[in-house]
Design an enzyme around this catalytic site. Sequence first.
Site, PDB file in Angstrom:
ATOM      1  N   ASP A   1      -4.128   2.141  -1.913  1.00 37.38           N
ATOM      2  CA  ASP A   1      -3.458   3.363  -2.370  1.00 37.38           C
ATOM      3  C   ASP A   1      -4.415   4.548  -2.237  1.00 37.38           C
ATOM      4  OD1 ASP A   1      -1.130   1.904  -3.225  1.00 37.38           O
ATOM      5  OD2 ASP A   1      -2.308   1.230  -4.940  1.00 37.38           O
TER       6      ASP A   1
ATOM      7  N   SER B   1      -3.368  -3.859  -2.962  1.00 36.80           N
ATOM      8  CA  SER B   1      -2.770  -2.581  -2.597  1.00 36.80           C
ATOM      9  C   SER B   1      -3.827  -1.591  -2.133  1.00 36.80           C
ATOM     10  CB  SER B   1      -2.016  -2.002  -3.799  1.00 36.80           C
ATOM     11  OG  SER B   1      -1.201  -0.925  -3.411  1.00 36.80           O
TER      12      SER B   1
ATOM     13  N   SER C   1       0.813  -1.213   0.000  1.00 37.66           N
ATOM     14  CA  SER C   1       0.000   0.000   0.000  1.00 37.66           C
ATOM     15  C   SER C   1       0.845   1.260   0.000  1.00 37.66           C
ATOM     16  CB  SER C   1      -0.921   0.010   1.225  1.00 37.66           C
ATOM     17  OG  SER C   1      -1.747  -1.126   1.246  1.00 37.66           O
TER      18      SER C   1
END
Length: 343
Positions: free
Chosen positions: A274, A272, A234
């Site tokens: 983000d 992830s 991340s």
Amino acid sequence: MTPDEPRSRLADLGVGPGAFTRGRHNAITDVSGVLVGHSTVHTDRLHTGVTAIVPAELGAERRWLPAGLAVGNGYGKLVGATQLQELGAVETPVLLTSTLSVYRVADALLGHMLEQPGYERTTTLNPVVGETNDGFLSDIRSRPLGDAHVSEALTAAAGGRVAEGSVGAGAGTVALGFKGGIGTSSREVPVGDGRYTIGALVQSNFSGTLSIAGVPMPADELVSAPPAETVGNSCMIVVATDAPLDARQLTRCARRAIFALRGVGSDFSQGSGDYAIAFSVGNGMPPADATLSPLLHATLDAVEEALINSILMATTQVHADGNRAHAIPLAAVHSRLAAAGVI
């Protein structure tokens, strides 16, 4: 931690700023009134911490700042995200920390705010706390972070130069096969008839193949050991500006911040988380959209450099069980940049 060569930022290596000049400290703190503080934990089994981004103007007299949120991939735990998105405002400092400590840190931030002068009758408040997973280098299940660390990070918040690399919320993170961490950068930007600052701070913890100024820097070629494994995969990005943007315009800046991840080689994997938050400390009428291109461009540049600085400034960290994340070797970086004609 193991000994490393002295660390250097991207500017120290001779890489230029692009279309816009860097700010005085090349940090998010170049935006007037934006402060940064860290609380860092390094032991044989823990590499973790808290990073606080504190807009000094927030308080009893100014309860919120306009803000925008962009989600590149929502596999994460950004406390306070829905109200931030719905109202286009932040009401508290933005704190970054470790995944499984995010709720304890959010509660500690809420407690801190309720104790401030002018908040005696407050019955609702939206703490904003982001995270990445430092479980490769830290005993994340112990959830070691709380009131004392939040208080330390908030108390330490200051302007000027910002500590980067393996500090605060970046103490145990891994990026692109190397030790990642906290990074920051800024740009001075003409917008219409004004000149404004945009600054970025990142907590990097994602996979892919590092690229610096378009030059590939694969971890398996630069480090004579297996690349570090990214857990959680991340990145948290915080963008600040003194341009008087409204929430919609700040959301546009936040989207550009997410785009910058690809510029350094993120592979945007399935797992992830983000996120980018952008806020403004400015006052006055928002500039016309037609004048915003330089600010959007500068956001990309500042975030990309912050991401690179988070890796360049990080130091090697080792967990007691043997997991190791190596600092990127700066001599090899310099050599590849020189060979490509970048410096």
